[in-house]
Design a protein around this motif. Structure first.
Motif, PDB file in Angstrom:
ATOM      1  N   LYS A   1       2.480  10.286  -9.729  1.00 14.29           N
ATOM      2  CA  LYS A   1       1.582  10.545 -10.846  1.00 14.29           C
ATOM      3  C   LYS A   1       0.601  11.677 -10.567  1.00 14.29           C
ATOM      4  O   LYS A   1      -0.247  11.983 -11.409  1.00 14.29           O
ATOM      5  CB  LYS A   1       0.792   9.279 -11.175  1.00 14.29           C
ATOM      6  N   GLY A   2       0.684  12.244  -9.360  1.00 15.20           N
ATOM      7  CA  GLY A   2      -0.224  13.331  -9.010  1.00 15.20           C
ATOM      8  C   GLY A   2      -1.651  12.874  -8.763  1.00 15.20           C
ATOM      9  O   GLY A   2      -2.593  13.652  -8.911  1.00 15.20           O
ATOM     10  N   LYS A   3      -1.804  11.604  -8.391  1.00 16.53           N
ATOM     11  CA  LYS A   3      -3.145  11.075  -8.171  1.00 16.53           C
ATOM     12  C   LYS A   3      -3.383  10.700  -6.713  1.00 16.53           C
ATOM     13  O   LYS A   3      -4.319   9.970  -6.385  1.00 16.53           O
ATOM     14  CB  LYS A   3      -3.352   9.814  -9.031  1.00 16.53           C
ATOM     15  N   TYR A   4      -2.517  11.184  -5.873  1.00 16.78           N
ATOM     16  CA  TYR A   4      -2.585  10.785  -4.475  1.00 16.78           C
ATOM     17  C   TYR A   4      -3.762  11.420  -3.736  1.00 16.78           C
ATOM     18  O   TYR A   4      -4.147  12.549  -4.028  1.00 16.78           O
ATOM     19  CB  TYR A   4      -1.283  11.163  -3.783  1.00 16.78           C
ATOM     20  N   GLY A   5      -4.331  10.663  -2.781  1.00 13.23           N
ATOM     21  CA  GLY A   5      -5.358  11.225  -1.903  1.00 13.23           C
ATOM     22  C   GLY A   5      -6.782  11.015  -2.384  1.00 13.23           C
ATOM     23  O   GLY A   5      -7.716  11.521  -1.785  1.00 13.23           O
ATOM     24  N   LYS A   6      -6.935  10.267  -3.475  1.00 18.87           N
ATOM     25  CA  LYS A   6      -8.289   9.991  -3.977  1.00 18.87           C
ATOM     26  C   LYS A   6      -8.722   8.583  -3.558  1.00 18.87           C
ATOM     27  O   LYS A   6      -7.940   7.641  -3.596  1.00 18.87           O
ATOM     28  CB  LYS A   6      -8.299  10.064  -5.515  1.00 18.87           C
ATOM     29  N   CYS A   7      -9.988   8.482  -3.187  1.00 18.32           N
ATOM     30  CA  CYS A   7     -10.535   7.192  -2.803  1.00 18.32           C
ATOM     31  C   CYS A   7     -10.636   6.299  -4.044  1.00 18.32           C
ATOM     32  O   CYS A   7     -11.097   6.743  -5.094  1.00 18.32           O
ATOM     33  CB  CYS A   7     -11.896   7.386  -2.170  1.00 18.32           C
ATOM     34  N   GLU A   8     -10.201   5.052  -3.924  1.00 17.30           N
ATOM     35  CA  GLU A   8     -10.223   4.155  -5.085  1.00 17.30           C
ATOM     36  C   GLU A   8     -11.641   3.711  -5.444  1.00 17.30           C
ATOM     37  O   GLU A   8     -11.890   3.224  -6.529  1.00 17.30           O
ATOM     38  CB  GLU A   8      -9.359   2.924  -4.812  1.00 17.30           C
ATOM     39  N   LYS A   9     -12.546   3.875  -4.509  1.00 22.19           N
ATOM     40  CA  LYS A   9     -13.902   3.412  -4.761  1.00 22.19           C
ATOM     41  C   LYS A   9     -14.809   4.538  -5.268  1.00 22.19           C
ATOM     42  O   LYS A   9     -15.399   4.429  -6.332  1.00 22.19           O
ATOM     43  CB  LYS A   9     -14.476   2.817  -3.471  1.00 22.19           C
ATOM     44  N   CYS A  10     -14.904   5.629  -4.488  1.00 19.11           N
ATOM     45  CA  CYS A  10     -15.842   6.682  -4.876  1.00 19.11           C
ATOM     46  C   CYS A  10     -15.160   7.859  -5.572  1.00 19.11           C
ATOM     47  O   CYS A  10     -15.828   8.791  -6.008  1.00 19.11           O
ATOM     48  CB  CYS A  10     -16.628   7.160  -3.649  1.00 19.11           C
ATOM     49  N   LYS A  11     -13.804   7.781  -5.671  1.00 24.02           N
ATOM     50  CA  LYS A  11     -12.997   8.793  -6.380  1.00 24.02           C
ATOM     51  C   LYS A  11     -13.006  10.177  -5.729  1.00 24.02           C
ATOM     52  O   LYS A  11     -12.528  11.140  -6.317  1.00 24.02           O
ATOM     53  CB  LYS A  11     -13.438   8.946  -7.856  1.00 24.02           C
ATOM     54  N   LYS A  12     -13.603  10.259  -4.539  1.00 24.97           N
ATOM     55  CA  LYS A  12     -13.572  11.540  -3.830  1.00 24.97           C
ATOM     56  C   LYS A  12     -12.257  11.657  -3.081  1.00 24.97           C
ATOM     57  O   LYS A  12     -11.545  10.674  -2.897  1.00 24.97           O
ATOM     58  CB  LYS A  12     -14.746  11.604  -2.849  1.00 24.97           C
ATOM     59  N   ASN A  13     -11.951  12.860  -2.636  1.00 21.86           N
ATOM     60  CA  ASN A  13     -10.735  13.046  -1.862  1.00 21.86           C
ATOM     61  C   ASN A  13     -10.847  12.325  -0.513  1.00 21.86           C
ATOM     62  O   ASN A  13     -11.881  12.391   0.141  1.00 21.86           O
ATOM     63  CB  ASN A  13     -10.492  14.531  -1.602  1.00 21.86           C
TER      64      ASN A  13
ATOM     65  N   ASP B   1       0.823  -1.211   0.000  1.00 19.11           N
ATOM     66  CA  ASP B   1       0.000   0.000   0.000  1.00 19.11           C
ATOM     67  C   ASP B   1       0.856   1.259   0.000  1.00 19.11           C
ATOM     68  O   ASP B   1       0.529   2.254  -0.638  1.00 19.11           O
ATOM     69  CB  ASP B   1      -0.936   0.015   1.217  1.00 19.11           C
ATOM     70  N   ILE B   2       1.953   1.201   0.751  1.00 14.60           N
ATOM     71  CA  ILE B   2       2.858   2.358   0.812  1.00 14.60           C
ATOM     72  C   ILE B   2       3.471   2.611  -0.565  1.00 14.60           C
ATOM     73  O   ILE B   2       3.507   3.743  -1.051  1.00 14.60           O
ATOM     74  CB  ILE B   2       3.954   2.135   1.883  1.00 14.60           C
ATOM     75  N   ASN B   3       3.929   1.546  -1.209  1.00 17.29           N
ATOM     76  CA  ASN B   3       4.503   1.702  -2.552  1.00 17.29           C
ATOM     77  C   ASN B   3       3.482   2.255  -3.537  1.00 17.29           C
ATOM     78  O   ASN B   3       3.799   3.082  -4.382  1.00 17.29           O
ATOM     79  CB  ASN B   3       5.036   0.356  -3.059  1.00 17.29           C
ATOM     80  N   LEU B   4       2.262   1.787  -3.378  1.00 19.06           N
ATOM     81  CA  LEU B   4       1.180   2.255  -4.234  1.00 19.06           C
ATOM     82  C   LEU B   4       0.926   3.748  -4.009  1.00 19.06           C
ATOM     83  O   LEU B   4       0.742   4.516  -4.962  1.00 19.06           O
ATOM     84  CB  LEU B   4      -0.088   1.456  -3.903  1.00 19.06           C
ATOM     85  N   ALA B   5       0.919   4.148  -2.749  1.00 17.07           N
ATOM     86  CA  ALA B   5       0.690   5.550  -2.411  1.00 17.07           C
ATOM     87  C   ALA B   5       1.811   6.422  -2.979  1.00 17.07           C
ATOM     88  O   ALA B   5       1.559   7.494  -3.533  1.00 17.07           O
ATOM     89  CB  ALA B   5       0.592   5.718  -0.902  1.00 17.07           C
ATOM     90  N   LEU B   6       3.055   5.942  -2.861  1.00 17.47           N
ATOM     91  CA  LEU B   6       4.194   6.702  -3.393  1.00 17.47           C
ATOM     92  C   LEU B   6       4.098   6.829  -4.915  1.00 17.47           C
ATOM     93  O   LEU B   6       4.421   7.865  -5.487  1.00 17.47           O
ATOM     94  CB  LEU B   6       5.516   6.028  -2.993  1.00 17.47           C
ATOM     95  N   GLU B   7       3.637   5.768  -5.521  1.00 19.84           N
ATOM     96  CA  GLU B   7       3.435   5.759  -6.968  1.00 19.84           C
ATOM     97  C   GLU B   7       2.390   6.807  -7.369  1.00 19.84           C
ATOM     98  O   GLU B   7       2.553   7.549  -8.333  1.00 19.84           O
ATOM     99  CB  GLU B   7       2.955   4.346  -7.374  1.00 19.84           C
ATOM    100  N   LYS B   8       1.309   6.868  -6.572  1.00 20.22           N
ATOM    101  CA  LYS B   8       0.240   7.833  -6.848  1.00 20.22           C
ATOM    102  C   LYS B   8       0.734   9.269  -6.677  1.00 20.22           C
ATOM    103  O   LYS B   8       0.323  10.160  -7.409  1.00 20.22           O
ATOM    104  CB  LYS B   8      -0.940   7.592  -5.909  1.00 20.22           C
ATOM    105  N   ILE B   9       1.594   9.475  -5.694  1.00 19.62           N
ATOM    106  CA  ILE B   9       2.140  10.821  -5.488  1.00 19.62           C
ATOM    107  C   ILE B   9       2.916  11.240  -6.739  1.00 19.62           C
ATOM    108  O   ILE B   9       2.766  12.352  -7.234  1.00 19.62           O
ATOM    109  CB  ILE B   9       3.044  10.864  -4.231  1.00 19.62           C
TER     110      ILE B   9
END
Ligand SMILES: [Zn+2]
Length: 122
Positions: free
Chosen positions: A90-102, A80-88
């Motif tokens: 790509k500038g996609k960090y902080g979004k819910c994977e289900k409802c896409k809200k922050n 999960d940490i690696n995934l979060a770092l990956e999202k950072i």
């Protein structure tokens, strides 16, 4: 999300990543074939004449069995940490994977690797 907060969370994630990898390295080895997979070292038995006492061997197996769930949860967290770092990145960090809200900032401060907002987590 403010840049400053993002930077703080990124630093926390990187610190946690190093910590977990160190923890895993104490009793597991990285699986070279599968990225992000770790294997708990299975105890080596001294077979043959004058080998290990059966009782000792049993202790080692017990330790191995006890470590498996620990390894599993550390591995999941690391993933999960690696995934979060990956999202950072790509500038996609902080979004819910289900409802896409922050995801709530308060939640990220406690658990920066969170993949779901608190509503979807329930
Ligand atoms: Zn959500």
């Amino acid at each position: 999300m403010k840049k400053k907060l993002l930077q703080e969370l990124k630093e926390k994630l990187e610190k946690d990543k190093i910590m977990i990898e160190e923890e895993l390295r104490r009793f597991a080895q990285q699986d070279k074939k599968i990225k992000g997979d770790w294997d708990t070292k299975y105890p080596k038995f001294n077979g043959g004449a004058g080998g290990q006492l059966l009782e000792e061997a049993a202790d080692e197996v017990e330790e191995y069995v006890n470590l498996l769930p620990v390894e599993h949860s550390l591995e999941l967290r690391l993933r999960d940490i690696n995934l979060a770092l990956e999202k950072i990145k790509k500038g996609k960090y902080g979004k819910c994977e289900k409802c896409k809200k922050n995801i709530e900032e308060e939640r990220l401060k406690i658990c920066p690797e969170a993949r779901l907002c608190s509503k979807c987590q329930k």
